[in-house]
Design an enzyme around this catalytic site. Structure first.
Site, mmCIF file in Angstrom:
data_model
loop_
_atom_site.group_PDB
_atom_site.id
_atom_site.type_symbol
_atom_site.label_atom_id
_atom_site.label_comp_id
_atom_site.label_asym_id
_atom_site.label_seq_id
_atom_site.Cartn_x
_atom_site.Cartn_y
_atom_site.Cartn_z
ATOM 1 N N ASP A 31 30.617 -64.614 -28.860
ATOM 2 C CA ASP A 31 30.569 -63.712 -30.025
ATOM 3 C C ASP A 31 30.217 -62.282 -29.617
ATOM 4 O O ASP A 31 29.564 -62.060 -28.594
ATOM 5 C CB ASP A 31 29.535 -64.250 -31.031
ATOM 6 C CG ASP A 31 29.758 -63.703 -32.426
ATOM 7 O OD1 ASP A 31 30.797 -63.053 -32.657
ATOM 8 O OD2 ASP A 31 28.886 -63.931 -33.283
ATOM 9 N N ASN A 79 37.996 -68.569 -38.777
ATOM 10 C CA ASN A 79 38.511 -67.273 -38.300
ATOM 11 C C ASN A 79 39.876 -66.911 -38.897
ATOM 12 O O ASN A 79 40.311 -65.755 -38.792
ATOM 13 C CB ASN A 79 38.558 -67.221 -36.769
ATOM 14 C CG ASN A 79 37.193 -67.094 -36.121
ATOM 15 O OD1 ASN A 79 36.941 -67.635 -35.055
ATOM 16 N ND2 ASN A 79 36.278 -66.359 -36.756
HETATM 17 C C1 IPE Z 1 31.966 -67.803 -34.159
HETATM 18 O O1 IPE Z 1 31.945 -66.436 -34.276
HETATM 19 C C2 IPE Z 1 33.331 -68.268 -33.729
HETATM 20 C C3 IPE Z 1 33.731 -67.892 -32.403
HETATM 21 C C4 IPE Z 1 33.023 -67.269 -31.516
HETATM 22 C C5 IPE Z 1 35.061 -68.301 -32.036
HETATM 23 P P1 IPE Z 1 32.154 -65.712 -35.684
HETATM 24 O O2 IPE Z 1 32.014 -64.268 -35.422
HETATM 25 O O3 IPE Z 1 33.412 -66.178 -36.304
HETATM 26 O O4 IPE Z 1 30.931 -66.287 -36.531
HETATM 27 P P2 IPE Z 1 30.231 -65.709 -37.841
HETATM 28 O O5 IPE Z 1 31.301 -65.435 -38.834
HETATM 29 O O6 IPE Z 1 29.499 -64.470 -37.432
HETATM 30 O O7 IPE Z 1 29.273 -66.789 -38.243
HETATM 31 C C1 IPE Z 2 34.068 -63.389 -31.231
HETATM 32 O O1 IPE Z 2 33.904 -62.016 -31.429
HETATM 33 C C2 IPE Z 2 35.509 -63.775 -31.079
HETATM 34 C C3 IPE Z 2 36.043 -64.538 -32.215
HETATM 35 C C4 IPE Z 2 35.383 -64.974 -33.233
HETATM 36 C C5 IPE Z 2 37.463 -64.851 -32.172
HETATM 37 P P1 IPE Z 2 33.966 -61.383 -32.877
HETATM 38 O O2 IPE Z 2 35.360 -60.954 -33.149
HETATM 39 O O3 IPE Z 2 33.372 -62.297 -33.883
HETATM 40 O O4 IPE Z 2 33.042 -60.112 -32.680
HETATM 41 P P2 IPE Z 2 32.022 -59.511 -33.724
HETATM 42 O O5 IPE Z 2 31.109 -60.606 -34.145
HETATM 43 O O6 IPE Z 2 32.855 -58.998 -34.863
HETATM 44 O O7 IPE Z 2 31.318 -58.427 -32.971
HETATM 45 MG MG MG Z 3 31.505 -62.564 -34.589
#
Ligand code: IPE
Ligand code: IPE
Ligand code: MG
Length: 249
Positions: A31, A79
């Site tokens: 993340d 997602n």
């Molecule tokens: C969790 O991250 C999913 C992945 C890293 C693939 P998200 O960014 O989607 O999670 P939330 O929405 O902050 O809980």
């Molecule tokens: C994690 O990074 C990757 C996925 C969930 C696919 P994010 O895209 O959630 O990054 P932040 O949380 O917005 O910084």
């Molecule tokens: Mg995220």
């Protein structure tokens, strides 16, 4: 020369950990890619690209350390709520990642996937199969990429399969145990010992719900693209200082 120094440094990190007390299975919630990109004035897709490179680096390092199983959360069932352009960029990146012949070259990492593939494009599904086949002979470390994965959906799917078997008379409903559920999940490996979540969030976000019953957690403020071998080593060292009781004393 630079490569040599890097290797030396990595070997020094690996020497710090107790080989007798490694987590068998490490889960990583990758993340913070978006925030990493934003802080640099870059598009979110650049953060995802940097995050994919970090996964390659950390997997190779963890394998050298002797970690047997890694599950990396790449795309959750939630997602799909993101803008189409970001989802498209993530799927393109996944394809590039799978097609990258250098991805796992020279190391002993086998690639597998968990999650519902059925809704992915034919091209992605095909590349997933190729990656699984081409890495099938490697057995030092297995990297499970969680794509269109959700823990609740995984448990629901297991329950559905068990109910169907019971309805067909192949299984006694009274004989369903935790073991029966476990056997019907995507993962065919030991429960996750350690879950690493960077980027300052303190939640599971639907990751390995069943398998995390007795996991240790390691959180940090680092965004995933900045996650280093040193950070991974620190997570393992902290894990090795935990007292896992599993309900005992
Ligand atoms: C969790 O991250 C999913 C992945 C890293 C693939 P998200 O960014 O989607 O999670 P939330 O929405 O902050 O809980
Ligand atoms: C994690 O990074 C990757 C996925 C969930 C696919 P994010 O895209 O959630 O990054 P932040 O949380 O917005 O910084
Ligand atoms: Mg995220």
């Amino acid at each position: 020369m630079f490569k040599f120094l890097k290797r030396k440094k990595q070997a020094a990190f690996i020497n710090e950990v107790d080989q007798e007390n490694l987590p068998r299975h490490v889960g990583i919630i990758m993340d913070g890619n978006g925030r990493w990109a934003k802080s640099r004035g870059l598009p979110r897709s650049a953060g995802h690209r940097a995050g994919a490179a970090t996964l390659k680096k950390i997997t190779e390092f963890a394998s050298d350390m002797g970690i047997r199983y890694i599950t990396a959360y790449a795309f959750s069932t939630e997602n799909w709520k993101r803008p189409k352009a970001e989802i498209d960029a993530l799927m393109d990146l996944l394809l590039d990642y799978l097609k990258d012949k250098k991805l796992l070259e020279g190391n002993q990492v086998r690639l597998k996937f968990i999650g519902d593939r059925s809704v992915l494009t034919d091209e992605i599904k095909e590349q997933m199969e190729i990656a699984e086949e081409e890495s099938a002979g490697r057995d030092k470390t297995i990297l499970y990429l969680a794509i269109n994965y959700g823990g609740q959906q995984e448990i629901t799917k297991a329950v559905r399969t068990i109910c169907q078997k019971a309805a067909a008379g192949q299984l006694d409903p009274g004989g369903v145990t935790e073991q029966t559920i476990s056997e019907n999940l995507y993962t065919e490996i030991p429960d996750v010992d350690l879950i690493i979540r960077p980027s300052g969030e303190f939640r599971l976000s639907n990751f390995l719900l069943w398998q995390s019953a007795y996991s240790e957690f390691w959180f940090s403020n680092i965004n995933w693209p900045d996650f280093s071998e040193k950070d991974f080593t620190q997570a393992i060292l902290d894990y090795q200082n935990r007292n896992r009781r599993f309900g005992g004393i």
